[in-house]
Design a protein around this motif. Sequence first.
Motif, PDB file in Angstrom:
ATOM      1  N   ALA A   1       0.833  -1.208   0.000  1.00 46.55           N
ATOM      2  CA  ALA A   1       0.000   0.000   0.000  1.00 46.55           C
ATOM      3  C   ALA A   1       0.865   1.254   0.000  1.00 46.55           C
ATOM      4  O   ALA A   1       0.545   2.246  -0.672  1.00 46.55           O
ATOM      5  CB  ALA A   1      -0.932  -0.004   1.215  1.00 46.55           C
TER       6      ALA A   1
ATOM      7  N   ASN B   1       2.232   1.739  -3.453  1.00 45.73           N
ATOM      8  CA  ASN B   1       1.134   2.117  -4.338  1.00 45.73           C
ATOM      9  C   ASN B   1       0.771   3.591  -4.160  1.00 45.73           C
ATOM     10  O   ASN B   1       0.514   4.308  -5.131  1.00 45.73           O
ATOM     11  CB  ASN B   1      -0.092   1.231  -4.080  1.00 45.73           C
ATOM     12  CG  ASN B   1      -0.033  -0.087  -4.827  1.00 45.73           C
ATOM     13  OD1 ASN B   1       0.593  -0.189  -5.876  1.00 45.73           O
ATOM     14  ND2 ASN B   1      -0.684  -1.103  -4.291  1.00 45.73           N
ATOM     15  N   GLU B   2       0.762   4.047  -2.914  1.00 46.99           N
ATOM     16  CA  GLU B   2       0.478   5.462  -2.666  1.00 46.99           C
ATOM     17  C   GLU B   2       1.597   6.345  -3.214  1.00 46.99           C
ATOM     18  O   GLU B   2       1.341   7.392  -3.822  1.00 46.99           O
ATOM     19  CB  GLU B   2       0.288   5.703  -1.171  1.00 46.99           C
ATOM     20  CG  GLU B   2      -0.149   7.122  -0.838  1.00 46.99           C
ATOM     21  CD  GLU B   2      -0.561   7.273   0.613  1.00 46.99           C
ATOM     22  OE1 GLU B   2      -1.736   7.582   0.855  1.00 46.99           O
ATOM     23  OE2 GLU B   2       0.301   7.081   1.487  1.00 46.99           O
TER      24      GLU B   2
ATOM     25  N   VAL C   1       1.324   6.914  -6.988  1.00 49.09           N
ATOM     26  CA  VAL C   1       0.370   7.953  -7.389  1.00 49.09           C
ATOM     27  C   VAL C   1       0.945   9.347  -7.128  1.00 49.09           C
ATOM     28  O   VAL C   1       0.854  10.241  -7.983  1.00 49.09           O
ATOM     29  CB  VAL C   1      -0.965   7.768  -6.634  1.00 49.09           C
ATOM     30  CG1 VAL C   1      -1.933   8.888  -6.979  1.00 49.09           C
ATOM     31  CG2 VAL C   1      -1.584   6.405  -6.965  1.00 49.09           C
TER      32      VAL C   1
ATOM     33  N   LEU D   1      -6.494   1.250   6.401  1.00 50.72           N
ATOM     34  CA  LEU D   1      -6.039   2.253   5.443  1.00 50.72           C
ATOM     35  C   LEU D   1      -5.268   1.597   4.301  1.00 50.72           C
ATOM     36  O   LEU D   1      -5.456   1.948   3.127  1.00 50.72           O
ATOM     37  CB  LEU D   1      -5.159   3.282   6.145  1.00 50.72           C
ATOM     38  CG  LEU D   1      -4.538   4.361   5.248  1.00 50.72           C
ATOM     39  CD1 LEU D   1      -5.626   5.153   4.540  1.00 50.72           C
ATOM     40  CD2 LEU D   1      -3.633   5.280   6.056  1.00 50.72           C
ATOM     41  N   ALA D   2      -4.397   0.631   4.644  1.00 56.39           N
ATOM     42  CA  ALA D   2      -3.666  -0.089   3.604  1.00 56.39           C
ATOM     43  C   ALA D   2      -4.635  -0.796   2.662  1.00 56.39           C
ATOM     44  O   ALA D   2      -4.439  -0.794   1.437  1.00 56.39           O
ATOM     45  CB  ALA D   2      -2.712  -1.100   4.232  1.00 56.39           C
TER      46      ALA D   2
ATOM     47  N   GLU E   1      -7.691   0.089   1.966  1.00 53.24           N
ATOM     48  CA  GLU E   1      -8.363   1.095   1.135  1.00 53.24           C
ATOM     49  C   GLU E   1      -7.470   1.520  -0.027  1.00 53.24           C
ATOM     50  O   GLU E   1      -7.927   1.660  -1.175  1.00 53.24           O
ATOM     51  CB  GLU E   1      -8.718   2.315   1.985  1.00 53.24           C
ATOM     52  CG  GLU E   1      -9.821   2.064   2.994  1.00 53.24           C
ATOM     53  CD  GLU E   1     -10.039   3.261   3.912  1.00 53.24           C
ATOM     54  OE1 GLU E   1      -9.492   4.351   3.609  1.00 53.24           O
ATOM     55  OE2 GLU E   1     -10.730   3.112   4.935  1.00 53.24           O
ATOM     56  N   ILE E   2      -6.185   1.741   0.246  1.00 54.47           N
ATOM     57  CA  ILE E   2      -5.260   2.159  -0.810  1.00 54.47           C
ATOM     58  C   ILE E   2      -5.123   1.075  -1.871  1.00 54.47           C
ATOM     59  O   ILE E   2      -5.218   1.342  -3.081  1.00 54.47           O
ATOM     60  CB  ILE E   2      -3.881   2.496  -0.208  1.00 54.47           C
ATOM     61  CG1 ILE E   2      -3.982   3.751   0.668  1.00 54.47           C
ATOM     62  CG2 ILE E   2      -2.842   2.703  -1.314  1.00 54.47           C
ATOM     63  CD1 ILE E   2      -2.738   4.035   1.473  1.00 54.47           C
ATOM     64  N   ASN E   3      -4.904  -0.153  -1.436  1.00 60.93           N
ATOM     65  CA  ASN E   3      -4.727  -1.245  -2.390  1.00 60.93           C
ATOM     66  C   ASN E   3      -5.993  -1.515  -3.195  1.00 60.93           C
ATOM     67  O   ASN E   3      -5.922  -1.821  -4.390  1.00 60.93           O
ATOM     68  CB  ASN E   3      -4.286  -2.508  -1.657  1.00 60.93           C
ATOM     69  CG  ASN E   3      -2.873  -2.407  -1.116  1.00 60.93           C
ATOM     70  OD1 ASN E   3      -2.012  -1.763  -1.721  1.00 60.93           O
ATOM     71  ND2 ASN E   3      -2.606  -3.031   0.022  1.00 60.93           N
TER      72      ASN E   3
ATOM     73  N   ALA F   1      -8.124   0.640  -4.076  1.00 57.12           N
ATOM     74  CA  ALA F   1      -8.360   1.752  -4.999  1.00 57.12           C
ATOM     75  C   ALA F   1      -7.464   1.704  -6.231  1.00 57.12           C
ATOM     76  O   ALA F   1      -7.697   2.452  -7.193  1.00 57.12           O
ATOM     77  CB  ALA F   1      -8.160   3.081  -4.263  1.00 57.12           C
ATOM     78  N   MET F   2      -6.453   0.853  -6.245  1.00 60.74           N
ATOM     79  CA  MET F   2      -5.494   0.861  -7.352  1.00 60.74           C
ATOM     80  C   MET F   2      -6.116   0.548  -8.714  1.00 60.74           C
ATOM     81  O   MET F   2      -5.700   1.138  -9.722  1.00 60.74           O
ATOM     82  CB  MET F   2      -4.331  -0.088  -7.050  1.00 60.74           C
ATOM     83  CG  MET F   2      -3.449   0.373  -5.898  1.00 60.74           C
ATOM     84  SD  MET F   2      -3.076   2.155  -5.907  1.00 60.74           S
ATOM     85  CE  MET F   2      -2.155   2.306  -7.435  1.00 60.74           C
TER      86      MET F   2
ATOM     87  N   TYR G   1      -7.192   3.721 -10.251  1.00 55.95           N
ATOM     88  CA  TYR G   1      -6.057   4.507 -10.751  1.00 55.95           C
ATOM     89  C   TYR G   1      -5.621   3.996 -12.120  1.00 55.95           C
ATOM     90  O   TYR G   1      -5.349   4.783 -13.042  1.00 55.95           O
ATOM     91  CB  TYR G   1      -4.904   4.436  -9.758  1.00 55.95           C
ATOM     92  CG  TYR G   1      -3.620   5.043 -10.250  1.00 55.95           C
ATOM     93  CD1 TYR G   1      -3.431   6.422 -10.240  1.00 55.95           C
ATOM     94  CD2 TYR G   1      -2.590   4.228 -10.732  1.00 55.95           C
ATOM     95  CE1 TYR G   1      -2.241   6.977 -10.692  1.00 55.95           C
ATOM     96  CE2 TYR G   1      -1.402   4.779 -11.195  1.00 55.95           C
ATOM     97  CZ  TYR G   1      -1.228   6.148 -11.174  1.00 55.95           C
ATOM     98  OH  TYR G   1      -0.063   6.698 -11.632  1.00 55.95           O
TER      99      TYR G   1
END
Length: 425
Positions: free
Chosen positions: A221, A224-225, A228, A288-289, A291-293, A295-296, A299
């Motif tokens: 994550a 990945n963040e 972006v 949170l991790a 959520e980020i993963n 959302a990829m 992106y």
Amino acid sequence: MKNIAIVGLGYVGLPLSIRFCQSDVKVIGLDVNKTQVDKLNSGKSYIKHISSDDIAPIVDQGLFEASTDFSRIEEVEAIIICVPTPLNKYREPDLSYVLATGRSIAPYLNKGTPNKLVVLESTTYPGTTEDELRPILEEGSGLTAGKDFHLAFSPEREDPGRTDHSVKTIPKVMGGYTQVCLDKCVALYSKALDAVHPVPSCRIAEATKLTENIFRSVNIALVNELKVVYDKMGIDVWEVINAAATKPFGYMPFYPGPGLGGHCIPIDPFYLTWKAREVDQHTRFIELAGEINTAMPDYVVSKVSDALNAEKKSINGSRILLLGIAYKPNVDDARESPSYVLLEKLETRGAEVSFNDPHVPEIQPSREHPDLAGRKSVEITDDYDCILLATHHDEYKSFNFSKFKCPLIDTRNCITNTPSKYYKA
């Protein structure tokens, strides 16, 4: 112990069966899928990265036999459970396979060899072995765990397609319901594996597996963040990671991607998140991790849109070729693959999506994406509005895309022979 049963002959249970047989332990492999059972009994593998050359000899030698008959538990001294532990649609633990297995084997624990050992390998939350599986085994058998039969947890550490480590060489963590249970578990696995690591309880062993995969999820994550953020700054995150990886201490490289896939990393962290609520704890970092993963894929779809916009096209009405359905390179394992999510998101926006995967010729049925089952891999051609690479198979790394005229979006930074219209995502 010279006779054991392994329940679940998939990506975990089948390699483990082979390893025990190669150590002269007789294995009865139990599975509910008769087609797969029949194939194994003919000496053939149904998993691409597991060779039939490893199965045929142990079948011929009488060391391995697959069956759908759970009454054969009577014949063995130990039972190892390797069944799926997915999440339901609410991202809550689904223990139905584990508990159903417990109900299936319980009536035979008090028959044949006494004091059988039951080991759960399926990844789950702390307390499952003692609080969920144990009562089912005791009720169905009339026996008492730790007294009349032994109970332990030893998490799988299988990584399909990996060649630098094997079932034999990866150290095995294990915890027992009692010390005697643990001793029995250590004795069993020591027959087939190079190293075992006993821990004081089943709960610690269960937590160990979750910690390993949470570690990976959180670090993936993070990159990945960063991908972006650096993209907005005009910085290539892959160059940054490669440079940082030259530091010989204090840094371990993780790599971004189009989302998480596989049977562990997208699922296991949420087992702890769910269990933590029972003790009034909130796992904000883990969530949170996640959520980020999660959302990829959005992106990546935005990057596809940008590439098509540069061609004065939109996703709606475009023909897109998706490269890779498997969740990791050079295997046929597509469990929880982000490619499914990408395919569905693109089609929801009006694209016509085909896929190519040399390891997955046809999409198999799955609980999460049943509508995709039956779709077949197509050839790689330049006859598309764009190409999206999701899985870094070796075949794609060596493929010559240099003369392709359509844009290619690479989510894995793996293409060597790039076309003129080449984008990283």
